[in-house]
Each structure stands twice: as C-alpha cells, then as structure tokens.
Design an enzyme around this catalytic site. Structure first.
Site, PDB file in Angstrom:
ATOM      1  N   LYS A 151      -7.192   5.949  -6.876  1.00  0.00           N
ATOM      2  CA  LYS A 151      -7.579   6.888  -7.937  1.00  0.00           C
ATOM      3  C   LYS A 151      -8.808   7.695  -7.548  1.00  0.00           C
ATOM      4  O   LYS A 151      -8.887   8.904  -7.796  1.00  0.00           O
ATOM      5  CB  LYS A 151      -7.829   6.108  -9.231  1.00  0.00           C
ATOM      6  CG  LYS A 151      -6.566   5.507  -9.816  1.00  0.00           C
ATOM      7  CD  LYS A 151      -6.844   4.752 -11.105  1.00  0.00           C
ATOM      8  CE  LYS A 151      -5.546   4.199 -11.704  1.00  0.00           C
ATOM      9  NZ  LYS A 151      -5.771   3.457 -12.955  1.00  0.00           N
TER      10      LYS A 151
ATOM     11  N   GLY B 207       0.815  -1.202   0.000  1.00  0.00           N
ATOM     12  CA  GLY B 207       0.000   0.000   0.000  1.00  0.00           C
ATOM     13  C   GLY B 207       0.847   1.249   0.000  1.00  0.00           C
ATOM     14  O   GLY B 207       2.079   1.192   0.112  1.00  0.00           O
ATOM     15  N   PRO B 208       0.211   2.402  -0.121  1.00  0.00           N
ATOM     16  CA  PRO B 208       0.950   3.668  -0.155  1.00  0.00           C
ATOM     17  C   PRO B 208       1.663   3.939   1.163  1.00  0.00           C
ATOM     18  O   PRO B 208       1.329   3.351   2.202  1.00  0.00           O
ATOM     19  CB  PRO B 208      -0.151   4.714  -0.400  1.00  0.00           C
ATOM     20  CG  PRO B 208      -1.331   3.940  -0.878  1.00  0.00           C
ATOM     21  CD  PRO B 208      -1.235   2.577  -0.275  1.00  0.00           C
ATOM     22  N   PRO B 209       2.651   4.840   1.156  1.00  0.00           N
ATOM     23  CA  PRO B 209       3.334   5.189   2.408  1.00  0.00           C
ATOM     24  C   PRO B 209       2.370   5.841   3.401  1.00  0.00           C
ATOM     25  O   PRO B 209       1.407   6.516   3.016  1.00  0.00           O
ATOM     26  CB  PRO B 209       4.404   6.191   1.947  1.00  0.00           C
ATOM     27  CG  PRO B 209       4.569   5.963   0.490  1.00  0.00           C
ATOM     28  CD  PRO B 209       3.255   5.509  -0.014  1.00  0.00           C
TER      29      PRO B 209
ATOM     30  N   SER C 157      -3.766   2.776 -18.494  1.00  0.00           N
ATOM     31  CA  SER C 157      -5.076   3.192 -17.995  1.00  0.00           C
ATOM     32  C   SER C 157      -5.473   4.602 -18.412  1.00  0.00           C
ATOM     33  O   SER C 157      -6.577   5.037 -18.119  1.00  0.00           O
ATOM     34  CB  SER C 157      -5.111   3.076 -16.469  1.00  0.00           C
ATOM     35  OG  SER C 157      -4.178   3.951 -15.886  1.00  0.00           O
TER      36      SER C 157
ATOM     37  N   GLY D  24       0.260   2.685   7.639  1.00  0.00           N
ATOM     38  CA  GLY D  24       0.361   1.903   8.874  1.00  0.00           C
ATOM     39  C   GLY D  24       0.792   0.470   8.683  1.00  0.00           C
ATOM     40  O   GLY D  24       0.529  -0.365   9.542  1.00  0.00           O
ATOM     41  N   LYS D  25       1.499   0.159   7.593  1.00  0.00           N
ATOM     42  CA  LYS D  25       1.899  -1.230   7.336  1.00  0.00           C
ATOM     43  C   LYS D  25       2.941  -1.699   8.348  1.00  0.00           C
ATOM     44  O   LYS D  25       2.840  -2.803   8.893  1.00  0.00           O
ATOM     45  CB  LYS D  25       2.456  -1.358   5.912  1.00  0.00           C
ATOM     46  CG  LYS D  25       1.481  -0.959   4.830  1.00  0.00           C
ATOM     47  CD  LYS D  25       2.066  -1.153   3.442  1.00  0.00           C
ATOM     48  CE  LYS D  25       3.275  -0.286   3.205  1.00  0.00           C
ATOM     49  NZ  LYS D  25       2.970   1.159   3.229  1.00  0.00           N
ATOM     50  N   THR D  26       3.944  -0.854   8.602  1.00  0.00           N
ATOM     51  CA  THR D  26       5.005  -1.247   9.539  1.00  0.00           C
ATOM     52  C   THR D  26       4.482  -1.367  10.959  1.00  0.00           C
ATOM     53  O   THR D  26       4.770  -2.342  11.673  1.00  0.00           O
ATOM     54  CB  THR D  26       6.149  -0.226   9.485  1.00  0.00           C
ATOM     55  OG1 THR D  26       6.653  -0.145   8.148  1.00  0.00           O
ATOM     56  CG2 THR D  26       7.277  -0.640  10.413  1.00  0.00           C
TER      57      THR D  26
END
Length: 807
Positions: A741, A366-368, A698, A371-373
């Site tokens: 998007k 996902g984007p920076p 796209s 909250g992935k980390t």
C-alpha cells in the site's frame, strides 16, 4: 646340554643369540619348521649351533615394527627354542626345525662375535620343574580342555592327536601353549598370550579366546550351511529354468522375451527398493511372464515396471553445508528478500548440526514479478540439489496429483511422481508454482490431494494411484509460490510455512535493474560486450511512468525493449563485424532518449488530483498484483437520507460504507454537522474503475472521510492517502499488506499517509527509503483522522493535529 643359570627369583636366565621371526609367534612345547633367509638370521643359527648348544631366542618382530635388533623398539618377549635340525634350503637360506622350550623376557642386550645377543629370564620360574598347581588353576585347566574339545568338534580344524594331547596333559602352562599355538589368532593377540607372566590371568585369557573362537566357528558353520542350502536351491532352480526354456521353445515362445524378464528382475533386485515395493513389482513381473506378449495387459504391466525402475528410491545428492557459499549464491541471484534467505540459511544450519532428513514445506507469497519462482532455483543451487518445477495453475483434477489407476487406458502417475522421475534423486528442491490457482470440479479437489504431499507426518509414505505402493517424499524440500493466501484452503495452508515476499520500492528496483536486469537483457540481446550505460534518472523514469507494479517483470520488459532497439541501431550503424566489433558500440541512456526508445509515458497518475476536492478521498488497497490507489468519491443531493453505493464493491466494503454513515450520524454534534443534513440529502458513494471488483474492510476511514467532506462541504487536505478499518464506535483497526500500500502511495505521488496505530511496529521491517519519502501519521480514532484532514481555519494546512504522530 642346557647352559643356563638360575635367577635370584628362581627363574632361569640365559645369554643367547636372537632370531627375529616375520609375523610369526613361536610357543613353548611346539615344534615348527621355518625358513631363515636373512644374513643375520643365518649367522644367528650358526652361532647358536657352535657356541650355545643349539639354543636360540626366537622373537616376533612384525607387530613391533622392528627392523634392526638394536633399534629402540626391540622385541621384549619371545621363546627360548632348541634347534632340532637345520639344513641348507638354498644357497642363501636355511630350513630350521625349532622346538619351543619356555617363554622368556629380555633383561639385557649385548653383542658377541659381531652378533646381537640377549640375556633372557623365564616368565614362570623354572619351567622344567613346575610347582604343584592350585585347585583354582586345576579348574581353569579343565575348563580350557572342555572348551577346546568343543572348539575342535565345531571347527573340524584340530587333529585328533593334538586334541588327545591337550586332554591328557595335566600341566596348565603346556596346555595354554598348545592351545594358543593352534587357535587361528592374529599375531598381536598371540603376542599378548605369550607375554602374560601371571599364569592364572593367562589361563583366563586363553579360556575366553577359545570361547570366542568357538562361537565364531559356530556362526561360520551356520552361515556355510545356509549358503549351501541356498546354492542347492539355486542349482535346482537353474535346472528347472533350463527345462522350462526347452518347454517354451517347443511351444514357440521367444527366448529374447525370457532374457527381457531376467533383465527386469535383475534390475529390480539392484535398485535397492523397499521390501513392499519389491514384493509388489515381482508379483506383477510373475503376472507378466504368464501373459502373451501382445496382450493389452502385458503392455500395462511393462509400463508399470518401467516406472518402478525409473523412479529414484535411494539416489540422493549431498547437501553443501557451506553457509557462506549458500548466502553468496542467494545474494548473487536475488536482491533483498531477507526473510526468505534467512529461512533457507536456517534450514542449512540445522542440517549441518543435526543431519535432519525431513525437509520443510515453505510457501513464498507475494505479488507477481518479485522473484518467487527464480528463488526456488537459487535455493537448489545453494544446496547443491536437483530442481524440479510443477505449475499448478488451472489444475482441477485430483488425478493430476495422485495419478490414475493403471487399469485405465493411458494411465500415468501424477505430476508429483513424474517430477520425481525427472529429478532422479529423492531429495530435490520441488517447486509447486501458483498453488493459489488450483481449482476443483466434479473430478475432485487437487488441493485435497496435496494435503498428504505437504504433510511432513504423512509424506514419507505417499501413495500414488498408479503406483499403489508407498513412496518416500520426506526428504524433498517443497517450496510453494502464491500471489494470495485467500484462495488456498486452510488445511493446506496450515501445512506450509508462509514467508512473505513483498513488492519492491523505487530504490530497490533501481538496484535490481542495475545489478541483474540490465546485464541480463544486454547479454540476451547480443550487447553483452557493448558499452551501454543506463543513467539512474532514466531507470527511475521507467519505474515511475512506464510501469505500475510491485514486482520487476514489466521493468525487465521495458529494459529488454530498450536493448532490442539498441541492437537494431548497432546493426544499422555497421557494428557487429570484424571491422567494427560490437564491443566498440557505446550508448548512454538518458531520460531524454527514452521517448525515442520506448515511446510516450504510460502512467501519469491521473487517479490523484493535485488539488483537493470536496467529497474525494484516497484509500490504499492491496491486490494480488500489489498495492493500488482507491479513490472514493461522494456527492449529495436532495432526498431522504438514502445511501447509494456503486463501483463493483463487495459485501464487506458496502458494510463499511454503512458503518461510516452511521458513525458520522451518531457523532453529528461533535463534528458540527446538523442532523437534518442526514435526512434531507441522499448520498452517492462511488469507487472508480467499476469493472474491477473491490472488497475488504480497510477502506473504512476513507469512506467516512469522503462522506464527512460531502456533509461539511469542505475539501480535505490534498495528496493524502489513508487505510484502516473503522468500527461503529470510531476506532481505527490495523490492516495488512502495508508495504504494497505504501509503495502504491509512492507511485502516485502521495506525500502524507494515515495509518492505524496498530501498524506502527510493522514499519520497522520496511526500507528506510520508503519511510523517508512519506510523512506517516498514526491514528487510533476516527476523530484524529478528521482533525488532520479538516484542520481548524486558523490552523495552517501543514500543521499536524496534536493527537497525531509523524515518522
């Protein structure tokens, strides 16, 4: 003189006082000496001597839990015994010699002379006149005698006189009594052998018991022999070691060094190492003993053995199987992230049902700032495991994953084993951060080294170049994070379960700010006790005009900026002292106060014109940092039909522009575009922000719409964004990165969005606030796009094409 009567079945019956024995079973045909110390027992002995011709009924009480002779759990079986001698052992006890006569069963209980009496009957008829034994019983007798002889030979615990008596006696009942008395059995088992009425069944039980005890005695003998041999070897080694110490002392060797080696070997044996690892470590230890203390190789071997000892091999934490607690922790730490949270809870549920040891390999994409980390830390807290993190951004050397061989100067294990040492358990949550930022050069490809680490079929025997022995990583829960999947090699991506962590909508950011970011930043900046309130409108203003992102990282920075300004203001006004504690400071953050705290707005959505313009259309693009607007501008001028493309576009996007022009030229009549317009004009397509590379299919319908607007010299509808791949025949194909998007469209004030029909099902996973804020139109063909962008003159601008659908 025996006082008894014959039972109607031919069995002996007698009325005798009862003597309860503690955890001891008396068998007939045996003589034992016991001490009787209870008042009732002494009185029973006296009663038997005076009134019953020295005869008494002896029964074991321990196995039955009997404390009083008249309890409901009185002993039912015992032995009629003759008191051969009795003498006063002390003032309050007797020493009595009892000779067992026959096994008996209690058939009646009574009381006499204030003592409990029992009427008993013999279990085998008249034991003093046994009937002739059948051939089968004779066979059992001889089998028991032979088996007992083998037991005596193996165990060495049977004296020759008793063995001779057993081999000489021809009475099966007596042999069973003697053998049962001699064998080292538990009280419960002896009671079973005593109480068995059927002689044949009893003999079979005795035979089976002897065979089992013989086998046990044989095993004990074998074990004792091995232990003695080992002890002899140990003693021999001790003597040799003492001699070796004296020799080393004569040679000037340090005794402390020997103690160090002994300590290392002791620790190696106590660490629970796998056999292969233990053998390798002991081999290196033997090499170390032969080296001089100051030898460079000795330092290498010492370091190697220290790594073996420091790594976890069997230590592990126990997972907390409470699903409700885990869900509560995940919700406390992160807002939304439904897919990621569901996958973790599914893993916990499977662990609870199957106790599976293999950990999954998850990849959060996902984007920076989404909250992935931090989600990895929450997973570790929910599971009750240790947490370690390795940042892979910029790693370009394979040895950073697998380590260097210990022959190199300064060699160390790779990042994987270094982190396992920090974790101190074999089942931590292991976060591989920024796995898409790996690179490679002449030193190797670290992504290829990760293939073994992240393969559940191989990582139970991961081999680090430094360690040179297999290490088990199968119990580790690996979580990787990435902003994009395009740069991850396919073999590595195939080993991971990809879970998308999309960007956040405005309402989601509002809740994250209120529940997590504002309390956190106020506490970190010393305002945790102050009464600071952020109005929703102020938070929305920060989200819309001061940040332009899919995550919340910049939103947190702006809130932190506000908090620091407020902390300075509080100190300037004298708060933070005993007279004016910080808890009495209060402020309400409104939109009107943001300019003072944060300055002017940073983003004003200048990319999108509020009015429509000829040749200008707006596409939607996905980037690693989230979604973004993609304005496309087209102009025409006198020429020969040449197509000019600028804006730092990739090959795929350039092909999309050529496809759009070819499609429009083939559909010129249907679109009311004269054919000469394609030959007498040159077309220049430009995508602004030329310093930023752009690529992908796209933007196909956006390029086609911009070209058509230029050809028709008509402006398209205003505040419309679109995305979709265009084919040469006019079909509109679905795209990816839909949520990012749509969020980009919202951030830039777009009201209408055109999407491929193939993406309609994807919208079911989106939040309702996104769908309510946008008017979405689904199309399958380019003609539907053109019909909506360029309505007929008589059709009002707000009326949709009948071929479009609105959600």
């Amino acid at each position: 003189m025996k006082i008894f009567s014959l039972h109607p079945e031919g069995r002996i019956t007698e009325k005798l006082p009862i003597l309860l024995l503690d955890d001891f079973v008396l068998f007939p045909d045996t003589v034992v000496s016991i001490v009787v110390s209870t008042p009732k027992g002494i009185k029973a002995i006296d009663e038997a001597i005076v009134y019953n011709g020295n005869r008494i009924f002896a029964a074991c009480k321990s196995a039955f839990g009997c404390r009083d002779p008249f309890d409901t759990e009185n002993p039912r079986y015992g032995t009629v015994a003759y008191i051969q001698r009795h003498m006063s052992h002390t003032d309050i006890s007797y020493r009595v010699v009892l000779q067992g006569e026959y096994r008996a069963e209690v058939i009646k209980r009574s009381k006499k002379n204030n003592l409990p009496y029992v009427t008993v009957r013999s279990l085998i008829g008249n034991p003093y006149y046994p009937p002739p034994e059948e051939p089968e019983l004779v066979a059992l007798l001889r089998s028991i005698q032979q088996s007992f002889s083998q037991y005596a030979e193996v165990s060495k615990k049977v004296n020759q006189e008793l063995l001779s008596d057993v081999l000489r006696i021809e009475n099966l009942e007596k042999v069973c009594n003697l053998v049962s008395h001699t064998l080292p059995l538990k009280t419960e088992r002896k009671l079973e052998l005593l109480a068995q009425e059927d002689l044949k069944a009893r003999a079979q039980q005795v035979y089976e018991t002897i065979e089992r005890e013989t086998e046990v005695a044989s095993l004990q003998k074998s074990i004792a022999s091995k232990v003695k041999s080992r002890m002899d070897k140990t003693q021999r080694e001790y003597i040799l070691n003492e001699q070796l110490k004296e020799i080393r002392k004569e040679l000037g060797k340090d005794e402390a060094e020997e103690d160090e080696f002994d300590e290392i070997e002791k620790n190696l044996n106590a660490r629970g190492l796998p056999e292969e690892v233990l053998a390798k470590a002991k081999k290196e230890l033997r090499r170390l003993k032969r080296l001089q203390a100051m030898s460079p190789e000795a330092g290498v071997l010492r370091g190697y053995l220290e790594w073996i000892l420091d790594l976890p091999w069997i230590e592990q934490t126990t997972d907390n199987p409470d699903l409700e607690r885990a869900e509560t922790i995940l919700n406390e730490d992160h807002y939304n992230m439904k897919k990621a949270k569901e996958r973790i809870l599914e893993y916990l549920a499977v662990r609870k049902l199957t106790d599976a040891t293999r950990g999954p390999i998850l990849c959060f994409v996902g984007p920076p700032g989404t909250g992935k980390t931090s989600l990895g830390r929450s997973v570790a807290r929910a599971l009750g495991r240790n947490f370690v993190r390795v940042s892979l951004g910029g790693v370009r050397d394979e040895a950073e994953i697998r380590g260097h061989r210990k022959t190199y100067v300064g060699a160390l294990p790779g990042k994987i084993l270094q982190s396992m040492k920090k974790a101190a358990t074999i089942n931590p949550v292991f976060l591989l951060d920024e796995i898409d930022k790996l690179s490679s050069d002449f030193r190797g490809d670290p992504a290829a080294a990760l293939l073994e680490v992240l393969d559940p079929e191989q990582n139970n025997a991961f081999v680090d170049h430094y360690l040179e022995v297999p290490y088990n990583l199968s119990k580790v829960l690996f979580i990787a994070t990435a902003n994009s999947l395009h740069t991850i090699p396919h073999p590595l991506l195939d080993r991971m379960e990809v879970i998308e962590v999309p960007g956040y909508g405005e309402n989601e950011k509002l809740q994250i700010a209120k529940q997590y970011l504002i309390p956190k930043q106020l506490a970190e900046n010393g305002l945790g006790e102050a009464h600071i309130t952020f109005q929703d409108e102020a938070i929305f203003d920060i989200i819309r005009y001061r940040t332009m992102e899919s995550g919340v990282r910049n939103l947190e920075r702006e809130i932190a900026h506000c908090s620091r300004k407020l902390a300075r203001e509080a100190l300037a006004k004298g708060y933070g002292t005993e007279e004016k504690p910080i808890g009495s400071f209060s402020r309400t953050i409104r939109v009107s106060t943001l300019s003072k705290l944060l300055g002017n707005r940073k983003y004003k959505h200048d990319l999108v014109y509020t009015e429509s313009r000829i040749g200008v259309c707006y596409g939607l693009a996905w980037t690693e940092t989230g979604g973004t607007m993609l304005p496309v501008e087209t102009v025409r001028f006198e020429g020969s039909g040449e197509l000019i493309i600028t804006g730092n576009l990739g090959d795929v996007m350039k092909e999309s522009a050529r496809i759009a022009l070819s499609f429009l030229r083939s559909m010129g009549q249907e679109l009311n575009v004269p054919n000469e317009n394609f030959t007498k004009y040159d077309f220049h397509i430009h995508v602004p922000e030329g310093a930023i590379p752009k690529d992908g299919p796209s933007a196909g319908i956006t390029l086609a719409s911009s070209l058509l607007s230029c050809l028709l010299q008509r402006a398209p509808r205003s505040l419309v964004a679109m995305t979709g791949e265009l084919t040469l025949t006019g079909r509109v194909l679905p795209i990816g990165g839909l949520k990012e998007k749509l969020l980009a469209a919202l951030r830039n004030g777009i009201t209408n969005v055109i999407l491929p029909q193939g993406n309609k099902e994807d919208l079911e996973e989106l939040d309702k606030d996104i769908l309510r804020a946008l008017s979405i139109h689904y199309v399958e063909k380019a003609a539907e796009v053109f019909a909506f962008l360029f309505p007929q003159e008589e059709t009002p601008a707000t009326t949709l094409s009948p071929e479009s659908s609105t959600l």
